[in-house]
Design a protein around this motif. Structure first.
Motif, short mmCIF file in Angstrom:
data_model
loop_
_atom_site.label_atom_id
_atom_site.label_comp_id
_atom_site.label_asym_id
_atom_site.label_seq_id
_atom_site.Cartn_x
_atom_site.Cartn_y
_atom_site.Cartn_z
N LYS A 16 81.23 -5.62 44.21
CA LYS A 16 82.15 -4.77 44.98
C LYS A 16 82.93 -5.57 46.03
O LYS A 16 82.32 -6.26 46.84
N TYR A 23 86.89 -0.89 49.38
CA TYR A 23 86.75 0.09 48.31
C TYR A 23 85.65 1.06 48.71
O TYR A 23 84.62 0.63 49.25
N CYS A 69 82.69 3.95 47.85
CA CYS A 69 81.79 4.35 46.77
C CYS A 69 81.89 5.85 46.47
O CYS A 69 81.38 6.30 45.46
N VAL A 89 85.64 2.76 44.02
CA VAL A 89 85.13 1.69 43.15
C VAL A 89 85.37 1.99 41.66
O VAL A 89 85.50 1.08 40.86
N THR A 147 80.38 -5.82 50.74
CA THR A 147 80.68 -6.38 49.43
C THR A 147 79.37 -6.56 48.64
O THR A 147 78.28 -6.37 49.17
#
Ligand code: URA
Length: 242
Positions: free
Chosen positions: A70, A74, A76, A86, A110
């Motif tokens: 990831k 972004y 989730c 994502v 990340t």
């Protein structure tokens, strides 16, 4: 072993409604083993089935088990509000299969994120009782000190938590980075623990879940892969806490 018509197979893989998939087959857009199939009555074995749509090749997957590296910025969430979700990093048809992140990483965190369309798998992996260790690398604002490491190992009290939360492993990597292993997955847990211990996190990455290491997967930020059966077998609780 299970046999289905091609349009049913395409629908199960998220490519669209049955009507849309039927049209894809009738229009000659779908090949199996390099041969265009337009016969909508033909029953095909799904196990190991390779098919292509508009020339792009896919392998039949009864369920999807994915690992994503990831990137930052972004979300989730399935309904992202401030950043792209994502799911937008995956092939479009996976959204049609109800693929979801297994647990959450913050928008600015990340690293390793599992995703699946298998409800039982998502539930089992997210269960608080399961104690699968998760490894994070945190960069800190203030230098890492032996006292900070000791405090995180001893446990810190977070608001709304009845008992102090402790890292099962915590080690200094360099002046401003530490590796921290947690078995719980409380909201913003690493960041809140660092604040409670008198420092704070400037960046955070998840590097490992159970025995599954992001570094072994060769995924650049934003890249994803299917998880193999041996990789799934690594997603188990640590022996001392199982
Ligand atoms: N802990 C955090 O604070 N954030 C994450 O994204 C994951 C763990």
């Amino acid at each position: 072993m299970s046999k289905h018509t091609l349009e049913r197979i395409l629908q199960s893989q998220g490519f669209g409604t049955r009507k849309f998939c039927l049209r894809l087959v009738e229009d000659g857009e779908v090949s199996v083993n390099g041969e265009v199939i337009t016969d909508t009555r033909l029953y095909l074995e799904t196990a190991g089935l390779k098919f292509s749509i508009y020339g792009e090749e896919w392998l039949f997957h009864e369920h999807l088990y994915l690992a994503l590296n990831k990137p930052s910025d972004y979300e989730c969430s399935r309904k992202p509000s401030h950043h792209p979700g994502v799911l937008s990093l995956l092939p479009e048809q996976f959204a049609g299969r109800d693929v979801q992140p297994v647990g959450r990483l913050d928008h600015d965190t990340t690293g390793l994120l599992l995703m699946s369309d298998d409800g039982a798998f998502i539930h089992a992996q997210s269960s608080a009782k399961r104690h699968v260790p998760k490894v994070y690398v945190a960069t800190t604002h203030e230098p890492v000190t032996p006292q900070l490491v000791a405090q995180l190992l001893k446990g810190v009290k977070l608001e709304d938590e009845s008992v102090p939360l402790a890292a099962i492993v915590c080690r200094q990597l360099d002046s401003h980075r530490l590796e921290i292993v947690l078995e719980q997955g409380k909201y913003h847990q690493v960041k809140r623990m660092l604040v409670a211990a008198g420092n704070h996190c400037t960046s955070l990455s998840r590097t490992q879940i159970g025995g599954l290491k992001l570094a072994d997967m060769g995924l650049a930020l934003g890249e994803w892969t299917y998880l193999t059966a041996p990789q799934l077998a690594l997603l188990v609780p640590s022996p001392q806490t199982a």
